[in-house]
Write a protein that holds these residues in place. Structure first.
Motif, PDB file in Angstrom:
ATOM      1  N   PRO A  78       0.842  -1.216   0.000  1.00 58.13           N
ATOM      2  CA  PRO A  78       0.000   0.000   0.000  1.00 58.13           C
ATOM      3  C   PRO A  78       0.870   1.255   0.000  1.00 58.13           C
ATOM      4  O   PRO A  78       2.025   1.206   0.409  1.00 58.13           O
ATOM      5  CB  PRO A  78      -0.762  -0.120   1.325  1.00 58.13           C
ATOM      6  CG  PRO A  78       0.159  -0.895   2.221  1.00 58.13           C
ATOM      7  CD  PRO A  78       0.924  -1.849   1.321  1.00 58.13           C
ATOM      8  N   ASN A  79       0.303   2.328  -0.439  1.00 56.53           N
ATOM      9  CA  ASN A  79       0.975   3.631  -0.374  1.00 56.53           C
ATOM     10  C   ASN A  79      -0.064   4.643   0.099  1.00 56.53           C
ATOM     11  O   ASN A  79      -0.598   5.419  -0.687  1.00 56.53           O
ATOM     12  CB  ASN A  79       1.523   4.014  -1.753  1.00 56.53           C
ATOM     13  CG  ASN A  79       2.133   5.409  -1.739  1.00 56.53           C
ATOM     14  OD1 ASN A  79       2.600   5.884  -0.704  1.00 56.53           O
ATOM     15  ND2 ASN A  79       2.120   6.087  -2.889  1.00 56.53           N
ATOM     16  N   PRO A  80      -0.381   4.578   1.419  1.00 58.48           N
ATOM     17  CA  PRO A  80      -1.454   5.451   1.898  1.00 58.48           C
ATOM     18  C   PRO A  80      -1.058   6.922   1.905  1.00 58.48           C
ATOM     19  O   PRO A  80       0.122   7.256   1.993  1.00 58.48           O
ATOM     20  CB  PRO A  80      -1.700   4.949   3.335  1.00 58.48           C
ATOM     21  CG  PRO A  80      -0.534   4.111   3.706  1.00 58.48           C
ATOM     22  CD  PRO A  80       0.215   3.745   2.452  1.00 58.48           C
ATOM     23  N   GLY A  81      -2.053   7.747   1.813  1.00 53.60           N
ATOM     24  CA  GLY A  81      -1.821   9.199   1.821  1.00 53.60           C
ATOM     25  C   GLY A  81      -3.150   9.895   1.595  1.00 53.60           C
ATOM     26  O   GLY A  81      -4.206   9.239   1.526  1.00 53.60           O
ATOM     27  N   ASN A  82      -3.096  11.194   1.438  1.00 54.52           N
ATOM     28  CA  ASN A  82      -4.346  11.940   1.225  1.00 54.52           C
ATOM     29  C   ASN A  82      -5.106  11.472  -0.012  1.00 54.52           C
ATOM     30  O   ASN A  82      -6.319  11.612  -0.103  1.00 54.52           O
ATOM     31  CB  ASN A  82      -4.038  13.432   1.093  1.00 54.52           C
ATOM     32  CG  ASN A  82      -3.806  14.077   2.447  1.00 54.52           C
ATOM     33  OD1 ASN A  82      -4.133  13.478   3.477  1.00 54.52           O
ATOM     34  ND2 ASN A  82      -3.240  15.258   2.457  1.00 54.52           N
ATOM     35  N   HIS A  83      -4.348  10.884  -0.973  1.00 55.20           N
ATOM     36  CA  HIS A  83      -4.991  10.412  -2.204  1.00 55.20           C
ATOM     37  C   HIS A  83      -5.960   9.256  -1.945  1.00 55.20           C
ATOM     38  O   HIS A  83      -6.762   8.924  -2.803  1.00 55.20           O
ATOM     39  CB  HIS A  83      -3.923   9.983  -3.220  1.00 55.20           C
ATOM     40  CG  HIS A  83      -2.931   9.028  -2.654  1.00 55.20           C
ATOM     41  ND1 HIS A  83      -1.764   9.438  -2.062  1.00 55.20           N
ATOM     42  CD2 HIS A  83      -2.946   7.676  -2.556  1.00 55.20           C
ATOM     43  CE1 HIS A  83      -1.096   8.381  -1.639  1.00 55.20           C
ATOM     44  NE2 HIS A  83      -1.797   7.303  -1.924  1.00 55.20           N
ATOM     45  N   CYS A  84      -5.891   8.612  -0.740  1.00 55.14           N
ATOM     46  CA  CYS A  84      -6.831   7.522  -0.421  1.00 55.14           C
ATOM     47  C   CYS A  84      -8.286   8.009  -0.525  1.00 55.14           C
ATOM     48  O   CYS A  84      -9.191   7.212  -0.774  1.00 55.14           O
ATOM     49  CB  CYS A  84      -6.566   6.972   0.978  1.00 55.14           C
ATOM     50  SG  CYS A  84      -5.021   6.061   1.115  1.00 55.14           S
TER      51      CYS A  84
END
Ligand code: SF4
Length: 283
Positions: free
Chosen positions: A249-255
């Motif tokens: 995963p690459n979580p961030g505000n883009h989620c």
């Protein structure tokens, strides 16, 4: 879950494996895992089945262009836009979708890009998977999927592959490259170019072409993508609990914009250090 019997590649898979230029920060491999490894799970299937407003606008816009050329007289009738809107059953869509699609239809009716073009293929955009093309070399083999919106013939006999766009996102040249590779197999011996046309902004891209050397590198790159993805699917099938290792995963505000946010264990929850924009007015 079953893995495909042969590796495959498509522009969609390419975009899920590797980000477009400038989008590296919010690229997430776990999205590929949901879309291409867990797509048959009921929750994932349900999320995948829900077209977002931008997706619906794109589908209806493409279908609208198809209807205009399928019923050519509508391009010359003053009520052509209303008639195509009826064929699209546009009144069943949300107000936002209706408004934007009507604007697109009006713009196309006023200035139809494909008028007088020698069209050899124009798809309504809802016909599902295209037939795969087998790309076979000595040291690799994969199936290529390329769904072309439109193909027409230029006056000098060059094939022109055109992809319609809506919204504001930048054109991704990789999509055109995949079409040009597919054209070598579908229309052998024909010179081909590809381009994009944004139906909302009435904006054309530059023409994109590819030479033989670039074509070989492209095949090699797509073969690598196809084999990497096939390998990941096999690893996942062997041990599904390794999902987040295989598709990190690459979580961030883009989620916020990810369709899997509601079921993803790694989804970024906004905290005080990442405040969401307030809906209240400042007092
Ligand atoms: S919610 Fe975030 S971390 Fe999870 S798949 Fe989507 S983008 Fe990746």
């Amino acid at each position: 879950m079953s893995t495909p019997d042969r590796p495959f590649a498509s522009y969609h898979l390419w975009s899920l494996v590797a980000p477009a230029r400038g989008q590296e920060r919010w690229h997430c491999q776990m999205r590929r895992g949901f879309i291409k490894a867990r797509q048959h799970e009921p929750q994932v299937k349900a999320l995948l089945g829900q077209a977002t407003a931008p997706q619906r606008i794109g589908i209806l816009a493409q279908k609208g262009v198809y209807e205009f050329h399928h019923h050519r007289h509508l391009l010359h009738q003053s009520d052509g836009v209303e008639q195509v809107a009826q064929l699209l059953k546009l009144s069943k869509s949300t107000e936002q979708v209706q408004q934007r699609v009507l604007q697109i239809l009006q713009k196309y009716h006023d200035d139809p890009l494909l008028l007088d073009k020698n069209i050899v293929q124009l798809t309504p955009g809802d016909e599902g998977f295209p037939k795969p093309i087998l790309v076979e070399q000595e040291d690799y083999c994969f199936r290529l999927y390329a769904a072309m919106d439109c193909v027409f013939i230029e006056s000098d006999r060059t094939l022109h592959i055109l992809d319609f766009k809506t919204g504001k996102s930048a054109f991704d040249q990789r999509q055109a490259l995949v079409y040009l590779l597919a054209a070598r197999y579908l229309y052998p011996g024909r010179k081909a170019v590809a381009s994009f046309y944004n139906l909302e902004l009435c904006k054309k891209s530059d023409l994109i072409s590819i030479n033989n050397g670039e074509l070989e590198s492209l095949k090699f790159e797509l073969a690598n993508i196809a084999h990497k993805h096939q390998h990941d699917l096999q690893k996942y099938q062997e041990k599904t609990s390794n999902f987040s290792k295989i598709f990190p995963p690459n979580p961030g505000n883009h989620c916020r914009f990810c369709p899997f946010q509601s079921i993803c264990d790694f989804s970024h929850q906004p905290t005080q250090s990442y405040p969401m924009p307030s809906l209240r007015t400042n007092v």
